[in-house]
Design an enzyme around this catalytic site. Structure first.
Site, PDB file in Angstrom:
ATOM      1  CG  HIS A 104       4.004  -3.427  12.552  1.00 38.20           C
ATOM      2  ND1 HIS A 104       4.495  -3.224  11.469  1.00 38.20           N
ATOM      3  CD2 HIS A 104       4.782  -2.827  13.188  1.00 38.20           C
ATOM      4  CE1 HIS A 104       5.639  -2.921  11.092  1.00 38.20           C
ATOM      5  NE2 HIS A 104       6.024  -2.708  12.563  1.00 38.20           N
ATOM      6  CG  PHE A 113      -1.884  -1.197   1.029  1.00 41.26           C
ATOM      7  CD1 PHE A 113      -2.842  -1.039  -0.046  1.00 41.26           C
ATOM      8  CD2 PHE A 113      -1.959  -1.982   1.901  1.00 41.26           C
ATOM      9  CE1 PHE A 113      -3.860  -2.109   0.264  1.00 41.26           C
ATOM     10  CE2 PHE A 113      -2.899  -3.236   1.921  1.00 41.26           C
ATOM     11  CZ  PHE A 113      -3.942  -3.033   0.942  1.00 41.26           C
TER      12      PHE A 113
END
Ligand SMILES: [Zn+2]
Length: 253
Positions: free
Chosen positions: A123, A36
């Site tokens: 994360h 992304f």
């Protein structure tokens, strides 16, 4: 890809008592998950500063309005994503008692979908939600239901705190307990296998260094050169899926 290198990796893994795996975006590329951050990607069209943890705290309604707009404009279908051979190979190595811990930078949950159990998500996870105040974790469906049925912003039923996805946002610290557990695993292992990470950002960069300093051998599988290639015992510049399948076959076969 040289078979010598796969064989060398197989020998190293077979000769180790405690193998720790580490994965980055490259482990999920073959599942079709785009980067992304690449040009033309999602973060080229949106301003990351609108999606920081500080932006959520400052103006939660504006944050969620932008977030929902982004979700509507996102062509990528997360529901269609499935584990690929690299996830399956790592799960097989864990099931056979070869791999003790899997540390990942990925938030897609594909390791667990493939059957891995001891996964440390540096994360966070996009498959869960959490309360910013009491830190309770909730199913993603609860957050999604609140987003459609209740006024913005979605809040915790227990403490009225702000809810968000359980991924680490821009500006948010990594979960301390996960980071500590990852460092401990890197310290204690005798073979550290990294897959699909360029190992350029922290804390990814320091994990193999911690392992290496404590006497572990290093195996690197990545399409591009990484920051620790010069310190690694085996370096394989190739796609993750095929390489990990061959490695797992060699170790378990
Ligand atoms: Zn709460």
């Amino acid at each position: 890809m040289s078979s010598d290198t796969i064989e060398a990796a197989v020998d190293l893994v077979r000769g180790s008592d405690d193998v720790v795996g580490f994965t980055g975006a490259g482990a999920s590329t073959e599942s079709g998950i785009p980067d992304f951050r690449s040009p033309g990607g999602l973060w080229d069209r949106y301003d990351p500063s609108d999606f920081t943890i500080q932006a959520l705290r400052r103006d939660p309604v504006a944050y969620w309005e932008k977030r929902l707009e982004m979700r509507e404009n996102q062509e990528f279908d997360w529901n269609a994503v499935e584990p690929n051979p690299s996830h399956e190979a790592l799960a097989a190595l864990e099931a056979a008692g070869v791999l003790s811990t899997l540390i990942t930078q990925n938030v897609d949950g594909l390791h667990q979908a493939a059957g891995s159990e001891n996964v440390l998500e540096l994360h966070g996870s996009r498959r869960a939600a959490k309360c910013l105040h009491c830190e309770r974790r909730l199913p993603l469906e609860t957050l999604d239901r609140k987003l459609t049925e209740e006024p913005l912003p979605p809040r915790c039923d227990d403490c009225d705190g702000l809810l968000k996805r359980a991924t680490v946002s821009f500006g948010e610290a990594l979960p301390r307990d996960v980071l500590m557990a990852a460092k401990r695993a890197a310290t204690e292992c005798d073979c550290f296998l990294t897959v699909g990470s360029s190992l350029t950002v922290e804390p990814a960069a320091s994990m193999p260094r911690i392992a290496s300093r404590n006497g572990a051998s290093l195996v690197v599988v990545n399409l591009e050169p990484t920051g620790i290639d010069d310190r690694a015992d085996v370096v394989i510049h190739a796609k993750a899926g095929e390489t990990l399948s061959e490695l797992a076959d060699g170790v378990l076969g």
